[in-house]
Design a protein around this motif. Structure first.
Motif, PDB file in Angstrom:
ATOM      1  N   SER A 286       0.950  -1.486   0.194  1.00 46.77           N
ATOM      2  CA  SER A 286       0.069   0.353  -0.370  1.00 46.77           C
ATOM      3  C   SER A 286       1.290   1.303  -0.014  1.00 46.77           C
ATOM      4  O   SER A 286       1.599   1.364   0.654  1.00 46.77           O
ATOM      5  CB  SER A 286      -1.145   0.141   1.620  1.00 46.77           C
ATOM      6  OG  SER A 286      -1.832   1.352   1.597  1.00 46.77           O
ATOM      7  N   SER A 287       0.712   1.985  -1.286  1.00 47.94           N
ATOM      8  CA  SER A 287       1.183   3.321  -1.172  1.00 47.94           C
ATOM      9  C   SER A 287       1.034   4.635  -0.097  1.00 47.94           C
ATOM     10  O   SER A 287       1.703   5.620   0.128  1.00 47.94           O
ATOM     11  CB  SER A 287       1.260   3.464  -2.058  1.00 47.94           C
ATOM     12  OG  SER A 287      -0.301   4.551  -3.172  1.00 47.94           O
ATOM     13  N   GLY A 288      -0.554   4.260   0.228  1.00 46.22           N
ATOM     14  CA  GLY A 288      -1.269   5.320   1.572  1.00 46.22           C
ATOM     15  C   GLY A 288      -1.164   6.310   0.359  1.00 46.22           C
ATOM     16  O   GLY A 288      -2.536   7.663   0.308  1.00 46.22           O
TER      17      GLY A 288
ATOM     18  N   ARG B 266      -4.174   6.672  -1.717  1.00 45.38           N
ATOM     19  CA  ARG B 266      -6.063   5.856  -1.401  1.00 45.38           C
ATOM     20  C   ARG B 266      -6.337   7.547  -0.138  1.00 45.38           C
ATOM     21  O   ARG B 266      -6.643   7.793  -0.066  1.00 45.38           O
ATOM     22  CB  ARG B 266      -7.009   4.533  -1.574  1.00 45.38           C
ATOM     23  CG  ARG B 266      -8.213   4.617  -0.651  1.00 45.38           C
ATOM     24  CD  ARG B 266      -9.185   4.459  -1.827  1.00 45.38           C
ATOM     25  NE  ARG B 266      -9.055   3.438  -2.793  1.00 45.38           N
ATOM     26  CZ  ARG B 266      -8.904   3.184  -4.116  1.00 45.38           C
ATOM     27  NH1 ARG B 266      -9.273   4.206  -4.757  1.00 45.38           N
ATOM     28  NH2 ARG B 266      -9.537   1.969  -4.484  1.00 45.38           N
TER      29      ARG B 266
ATOM     30  N   ALA C 296      -9.252   3.142   4.432  1.00 45.51           N
ATOM     31  CA  ALA C 296      -8.519   2.689   3.718  1.00 45.51           C
ATOM     32  C   ALA C 296      -7.354   1.972   3.666  1.00 45.51           C
ATOM     33  O   ALA C 296      -6.101   1.574   3.226  1.00 45.51           O
ATOM     34  CB  ALA C 296      -8.427   3.452   2.659  1.00 45.51           C
TER      35      ALA C 296
ATOM     36  N   PHE D 118     -12.806  -1.260   3.574  1.00 46.86           N
ATOM     37  CA  PHE D 118     -12.441  -1.487   2.049  1.00 46.86           C
ATOM     38  C   PHE D 118     -11.834  -3.180   2.060  1.00 46.86           C
ATOM     39  O   PHE D 118     -12.029  -3.771   3.108  1.00 46.86           O
ATOM     40  CB  PHE D 118     -11.023  -0.684   1.816  1.00 46.86           C
ATOM     41  CG  PHE D 118     -11.255   0.813   1.575  1.00 46.86           C
ATOM     42  CD1 PHE D 118     -12.047   1.815   2.455  1.00 46.86           C
ATOM     43  CD2 PHE D 118     -11.412   1.111  -0.368  1.00 46.86           C
ATOM     44  CE1 PHE D 118     -12.146   2.502   2.145  1.00 46.86           C
ATOM     45  CE2 PHE D 118     -12.004   2.740   0.068  1.00 46.86           C
ATOM     46  CZ  PHE D 118     -11.666   3.137   0.476  1.00 46.86           C
ATOM     47  N   LYS D 119     -12.619  -3.452   0.554  1.00 46.15           N
ATOM     48  CA  LYS D 119     -12.065  -4.412   0.989  1.00 46.15           C
ATOM     49  C   LYS D 119     -11.800  -4.940  -0.728  1.00 46.15           C
ATOM     50  O   LYS D 119     -12.107  -4.521  -1.796  1.00 46.15           O
ATOM     51  CB  LYS D 119     -13.555  -5.786   0.177  1.00 46.15           C
ATOM     52  CG  LYS D 119     -12.998  -6.836  -0.195  1.00 46.15           C
ATOM     53  CD  LYS D 119     -12.265  -7.996   0.998  1.00 46.15           C
ATOM     54  CE  LYS D 119     -12.431  -8.699   2.138  1.00 46.15           C
ATOM     55  NZ  LYS D 119     -12.095  -9.037   3.073  1.00 46.15           N
TER      56      LYS D 119
ATOM     57  N   ASN E  43     -12.041  -3.548  -4.264  1.00 47.51           N
ATOM     58  CA  ASN E  43     -11.122  -2.778  -5.279  1.00 47.51           C
ATOM     59  C   ASN E  43     -10.302  -3.955  -5.876  1.00 47.51           C
ATOM     60  O   ASN E  43     -10.169  -4.489  -5.185  1.00 47.51           O
ATOM     61  CB  ASN E  43     -11.008  -1.572  -5.073  1.00 47.51           C
ATOM     62  CG  ASN E  43     -10.054  -1.172  -3.665  1.00 47.51           C
ATOM     63  OD1 ASN E  43      -9.066  -0.574  -3.639  1.00 47.51           O
ATOM     64  ND2 ASN E  43      -9.626  -2.200  -2.699  1.00 47.51           N
TER      65      ASN E  43
ATOM     66  N   ARG F 229      -7.489  -0.354  -8.722  1.00 46.33           N
ATOM     67  CA  ARG F 229      -8.075   0.140  -7.675  1.00 46.33           C
ATOM     68  C   ARG F 229      -7.555   2.131  -8.240  1.00 46.33           C
ATOM     69  O   ARG F 229      -8.525   2.621  -7.478  1.00 46.33           O
ATOM     70  CB  ARG F 229      -6.932  -0.066  -6.636  1.00 46.33           C
ATOM     71  CG  ARG F 229      -5.318   0.574  -6.847  1.00 46.33           C
ATOM     72  CD  ARG F 229      -4.606  -0.064  -5.164  1.00 46.33           C
ATOM     73  NE  ARG F 229      -3.843   0.160  -4.795  1.00 46.33           N
ATOM     74  CZ  ARG F 229      -2.735   0.018  -5.719  1.00 46.33           C
ATOM     75  NH1 ARG F 229      -2.925  -0.359  -6.327  1.00 46.33           N
ATOM     76  NH2 ARG F 229      -1.236   0.861  -4.954  1.00 46.33           N
TER      77      ARG F 229
END
Ligand code: 9Z3
Length: 327
Positions: free
Chosen positions: A81-83, A85, A193, A245-246, A273, A278
């Motif tokens: 995860s890049s953050g 979102r 998220a 979130f899924k 997503n 995404r």
């Protein structure tokens, strides 16, 4: 045993797992400081907009949690995860008039920084012969906008950023936020998220020192992380509007899994997503609808980020939820 006592037993097991998770987690280093900041932030944002009823506060969680393998941690498990979102969503929530508690993984994407180059310090600035530092002409517009919008949100007390690294820190801080938002009623929202690890090494079974390679292949048991979403909904902040979130990589199972999460954790909506798409499309799953939300086709469009129409939709749903309690 009937169905209701079955579900009570599984609830009891969940509460035991959660209790043991928190009891055995390493103490949160700056817990009292975080609690104080939360109290101040929520207090101020309740008053400044004319009392609790009118003020909306959202907790946006963002980025991935790490799973340490050693107490004096050299190695850990992480995720992709890049953050992005969480950071983009924070900007749109602020635009929509929300105050935002941004619970973010250290070092991941931050609100208002998305248009800056990868290494802002080295690429945005230059030094004159007199050693004055100034913004490069080519970047001056984006830098001005980023700093201006960020300062405004922080100085007006609308944005509180709280960083985490490990799954222990993340869940402990989420609990603090949940409990601090308890009295904020239906105006509180959780927008979860962050990519939270499903597995972890319990602190009590974790080795103290760096794992030695001389001992041969690594054989390690990860246990399932307790699902905190149901306690968040039931105990920590029972009146808050909760969005989880899924994420899946297999489109065949995505919607069924989102539906399952919606029911199991009693969420108000689950945003489904797929890893690869995404940034283009998400599907908002509620008890009676599945709404596809897509980003605009060009950079110039107002909804160039999928988070723009997504937050618009969720704000409408939150308004309806707040409205319901008035009637
Ligand atoms: C998400 O699904 C987020 O949309 C992404 C955003 C992590 C995909 P990026 O940070 O990506 O912009 O790069 N977050 C939740 C993922 C997650 O861990 N969900 C759990 C699950 O799927 C439920 S809490 O089981």
């Amino acid at each position: 045993m009937d169905a209701s006592s079955n579900s009570e037993t599984s609830q009891d097991t969940l509460y035991d797992e959660i209790k043991s998770f928190f009891d055995s987690a390493p103490p949160l280093k700056d817990g009292p400081d975080i609690s104080r900041k939360l109290k101040e932030f929520i207090g101020k944002n309740s008053q400044s907009k004319g009392g609790v009823a009118g003020s909306r506060i959202v907790c946006v969680t963002s980025g991935g949690t790490t799973v340490p393998l050693e107490r004096r941690c050299v190695r850990y498990i992480d995720n992709f995860s890049s953050g992005h979102r969480g950071a983009a969503s924070t900007e749109y929530f602020l635009k929509a008039g929300y105050s935002v508690i941004f619970l973010n993984r250290r070092g991941t994407c931050q609100p208002f920084c998305r248009s800056l180059p990868q290494d802002p310090l080295l690429e945005c600035f230059e030094v004159s012969k007199e050693l004055n530092v100034q913004v490069r002409q080519s970047h001056s517009e984006v830098v001005k906008r980023a700093i201006g919008e960020h300062c405004a949100a922080v100085e007006e007390g609308l944005l509180l950023k709280i960083p985490f690294t490990t799954i222990f820190e993340y869940l402990q801080i989420l609990q603090l936020i949940g409990m601090s938002m308890k009295d904020h009623g239906r105006c509180a929202m959780f927008y979860l998220a962050a990519a939270v690890s499903d597995f972890y090494v319990p602190w009590q079974s974790m080795v103290e020192h760096k794992i030695q390679s001389a001992s041969g292949p690594l054989d390690m048991r990860l246990v399932q992380a307790p699902k905190m979403l149901s306690v968040l909904r039931k105990n920590w902040a029972p009146t808050a509007f909760c969005i989880s979130f899924k994420l899946e990589t297999d489109s065949e199972i995505l919607l069924a899994k989102a539906d399952m999460a919606l029911k199991r954790y009693n969420m108000h909506a689950v945003v489904a997503n797929e890893l690869l798409t995404r940034k283009e499309e998400v599907i908002v799953v509620t008890s009676n609808e599945k709404i596809s939300v897509r980003r605009g086709k060009t950079e110039a469009e107002a909804d160039a980020d999928v988070e723009s129409p997504l937050i618009k939709l969720l704000v409408e749903k939150h308004s309806a939820y707040i409205g319901d309690s008035d009637s």
